[in-house]
Design an enzyme around this catalytic site. Structure first.
Site, short mmCIF file in Angstrom:
data_model
loop_
_atom_site.label_atom_id
_atom_site.label_comp_id
_atom_site.label_asym_id
_atom_site.label_seq_id
_atom_site.Cartn_x
_atom_site.Cartn_y
_atom_site.Cartn_z
N ARG A 54 -7.88 33.95 47.51
CA ARG A 54 -6.78 33.02 47.73
C ARG A 54 -5.79 33.48 48.81
O ARG A 54 -4.61 33.72 48.53
CB ARG A 54 -6.07 32.73 46.41
CG ARG A 54 -7.05 32.21 45.35
CD ARG A 54 -6.38 31.80 44.09
NE ARG A 54 -5.61 30.58 44.22
CZ ARG A 54 -4.93 30.03 43.21
NH1 ARG A 54 -4.94 30.60 42.03
NH2 ARG A 54 -4.26 28.91 43.39
N ILE A 80 -14.71 25.42 45.85
CA ILE A 80 -13.32 25.69 46.25
C ILE A 80 -12.98 27.18 46.12
O ILE A 80 -12.44 27.78 47.05
CB ILE A 80 -12.32 24.86 45.42
CG1 ILE A 80 -12.71 23.38 45.43
CG2 ILE A 80 -10.88 25.06 45.92
CD1 ILE A 80 -12.56 22.66 46.74
N ARG A 126 0.76 28.92 30.60
CA ARG A 126 1.23 28.69 31.96
C ARG A 126 1.04 27.22 32.33
O ARG A 126 1.80 26.70 33.15
CB ARG A 126 0.44 29.55 32.96
CG ARG A 126 0.80 31.03 32.90
CD ARG A 126 0.11 31.76 34.03
NE ARG A 126 0.10 30.91 35.20
CZ ARG A 126 -0.96 30.69 35.98
NH1 ARG A 126 -2.08 31.31 35.76
NH2 ARG A 126 -0.88 29.89 37.02
N1 EPU Z 1 -7.40 28.81 51.53
C1 EPU Z 1 -7.51 29.61 52.66
N2 EPU Z 1 -6.36 29.91 53.34
C2 EPU Z 1 -5.15 29.45 52.96
C3 EPU Z 1 -5.06 28.64 51.81
C4 EPU Z 1 -6.21 28.34 51.12
O1 EPU Z 1 -8.59 30.03 53.03
O2 EPU Z 1 -4.15 29.77 53.64
C5 EPU Z 1 -8.62 28.47 50.78
C6 EPU Z 1 -8.61 29.04 49.36
O3 EPU Z 1 -9.04 30.37 49.33
C7 EPU Z 1 -9.52 28.09 48.65
C8 EPU Z 1 -9.25 26.76 49.32
O4 EPU Z 1 -8.63 27.08 50.56
O5 EPU Z 1 -10.85 28.45 48.86
C9 EPU Z 1 -8.36 25.80 48.57
O6 EPU Z 1 -7.21 26.46 48.08
P1 EPU Z 1 -5.80 25.77 48.00
O7 EPU Z 1 -4.88 26.45 48.95
O8 EPU Z 1 -5.93 24.29 48.09
O9 EPU Z 1 -5.33 26.16 46.53
P2 EPU Z 1 -3.86 26.43 46.09
O10 EPU Z 1 -2.95 25.57 46.87
O11 EPU Z 1 -3.62 27.89 46.04
C10 EPU Z 1 -3.74 24.56 44.26
C11 EPU Z 1 -3.45 24.50 42.79
C12 EPU Z 1 -4.61 25.10 42.04
C13 EPU Z 1 -5.87 24.30 42.36
C14 EPU Z 1 -6.10 24.30 43.88
C15 EPU Z 1 -7.27 23.45 44.32
C16 EPU Z 1 -1.05 24.61 42.73
C17 EPU Z 1 0.18 25.37 42.37
N3 EPU Z 1 -2.21 25.22 42.52
O12 EPU Z 1 -3.89 25.94 44.57
O13 EPU Z 1 -4.33 24.98 40.65
O14 EPU Z 1 -6.99 24.86 41.72
O15 EPU Z 1 -4.92 23.81 44.55
O16 EPU Z 1 -7.12 22.15 43.88
O17 EPU Z 1 -0.95 23.47 43.14
C18 EPU Z 1 -4.44 25.54 38.37
O18 EPU Z 1 -3.56 24.70 38.16
O19 EPU Z 1 -5.09 26.10 37.43
C19 EPU Z 1 -4.76 25.92 39.74
C20 EPU Z 1 -5.41 27.03 40.05
#
Ligand code: EPU
Length: 417
Positions: free
Chosen positions: A121, A326, A396
């Site tokens: 992440r 993802i 959480r």
């Molecule tokens: N990614 C990158 N670079 C970045 C950001 C993301 O490579 O700078 C990659 C990640 O490693 C991943 C993909 O992009 O492979 C998608 O990640 P994303 O950034 O969308 O996830 P997130 O924003 O960290 C949110 C939710 C998660 C949910 C994901 C996907 C919040 C607070 N969290 O996380 O929720 O799984 O989107 O839908 O909104 C949960 O609620 O249990 C949870 C993990």
């Protein structure tokens, strides 16, 4: 730490109310940092992660008041733009203060989140986008140190449609000079909810909910009042519980528009899904059919529902193939489900689930929120007693999950470990 004890085997029936969405509330609460007056939020869920973001806002100098499900935040006294390692370590979404702090104070110091149970992440795309808006970004001593003279609108192409990355960039761009165009933006309902809140605060945003979001910077925002949208993942989790136990659950206070991909897979599995106005009734079939699942960004099948569907497939007739596209390590529930008798084989990002006639209760635990939820679901259908340990992760993201299941007829309780 608490544990949840479930005696499985009862069909769940009745009505369950869904709370506000954690993943909508977190960025919306962070957006209060953009103004210097009282913002009011309704339908805020009572979750550990919400307490964490409230603590963080208070540490940054904002006044935070809670009254039941309403929260008021006033960031007039915003003084100390630092999110400490201690807070970010507890909740990665703390990184959502980076965009608004830069927009309002032109500086921010935020601990770089490490990996977590489900994957590495990184936040490189957040940082790359902020740099394109004119921020100077340094990584020092485990912290992101960001500063800017002025933020200026720019064209930003995201390599992947990151949810919190899109949110951070939206919040950084709303008061930047000129136009920002965000391409390959995330399209989740939580992005639309944040954009609607920002618009109510005076921001000029077009295209939220599509892959291209255009933001015309405005000099200043004003406070607003917002209702948090229903939690589509909590809703989906109860819908799976209905299908899994051969039950009949009416899920109310949800938004069926956000659940299309989940309905599609539930129906393929043999469940009846009756969609009403802000409510959905799910009736479980006598026999579940296997279906294949591939997680993709919204409007595809959500990664946050993958673990719950795997439980459903573990007692369905036949073989189902579940691909997780993802997060690279989001099968941590598999080894625990195997302890309950599930027949799952993992190869890379694919899990092959061969349905078994029944699961059998055992002590289990998980180190991720949705994985923990899937273990409670498994306990509801397993023969005998299942103990789900370390429910810290569940708390959480699910409010009083054991009480809601108990109201639906489950034999379930919480105990201190
Ligand atoms: N990614 C990158 N670079 C970045 C950001 C993301 O490579 O700078 C990659 C990640 O490693 C991943 C993909 O992009 O492979 C998608 O990640 P994303 O950034 O969308 O996830 P997130 O924003 O960290 C949110 C939710 C998660 C949910 C994901 C996907 C919040 C607070 N969290 O996380 O929720 O799984 O989107 O839908 O909104 C949960 O609620 O249990 C949870 C993990």
């Amino acid at each position: 730490m608490d544990k949840i004890i479930v005696e499985g085997g009862r069909p769940l029936r009745g009505r369950v109310e869904i709370n506000g969405a954690k993943n909508a509330a977190l960025p919306i609460l962070a957006s209060a940092l953009l103004t210097d007056g009282w913002n009011t939020y309704h339908n805020v869920p009572g979750l550990k992660d919400i307490e964490s973001i409230k603590d963080l806002l208070a540490q940054l100098g904002a006044a935070v008041e809670s009254n039941g499900r309403s929260v008021r935040v006033n960031a007039a006294g915003l003084c100390c733009p630092e999110a400490s390692y201690e807070l970010v370590r507890k909740m990665r979404a703390s990184v959502l203060v980076l965009g608004p702090l830069l927009a309002r104070l032109k500086k921010a110091r935020v601990s770089l989140p490490g990996g977590c149970a489900i994957g590495a992440r990184p936040i490189n795309l957040h940082l790359k986008g902020l740099a394109l808006l004119g921020a100077d970004i340094k990584l020092e001593h485990g912290y992101v140190e960001a500063s800017a003279g002025v933020l200026k609108g720019n064209e930003i192409d995201l390599d992947v449609p990151t949810v919190t990355g899109t949110e951070n960039l939206l919040m950084a761009a709303v008061m930047a000079e000129g136009r920002t165009v965000l391409r390959n933006a995330a399209r989740e309902p939580e992005i639309v909810a944040l954009a609607e809140t920002l618009k109510a605060m005076g921001a000029d945003i077009q295209g939220a909910g599509t892959a291209v979001i255009t933001i015309e910077g405005v000099p200043k925002l004003h406070p607003a009042e917002t209702r948090i949208i229903p939690d589509r993942i909590e809703a989906g989790t109860f819908m799976v519980a209905a299908a899994l136990t051969g039950g009949d659950i009416e899920v109310v206070n949800c938004d069926p528009e956000h659940l299309g991909a989940v309905f599609h897979k539930l129906r393929q599995a043999g469940a009846q899904v009756r969609v009403g106005d802000g409510a959905v009734r799910v009736l479980g079939p006598e026999t579940l059919h296997s279906v294949d699942i591939k997680t993709t960004p919204y409007p595809g099948f959500p990664t946050d529902m993958q673990a719950q569907f795997m439980v459903l497939m573990s007692v369905a007739g036949g073989l189902s193939v579940i691909s997780e596209t993802i997060f690279e390590n989001r099968f941590i529930h598999v080894s625990e489900l195997r302890r309950l008798g599930a027949d799952v084989m993992v190869s890379g990002n694919t899990a092959m689930v061969r349905g078994v006639s029944h699961l059998s209760g055992a002590p289990v635990m998980a180190t991720d929120l949705r994985a923990s939820a899937s273990l409670v679901l498994a306990g509801l259908v397993a023969r005998g007693v299942t103990e789900v340990r370390r429910v810290y992760h569940l708390d959480r993201g699910y409010e009083a999950i054991e009480k809601k299941f108990a109201q639906l007829g489950a034999v379930i309780r919480r105990e201190k470990e």
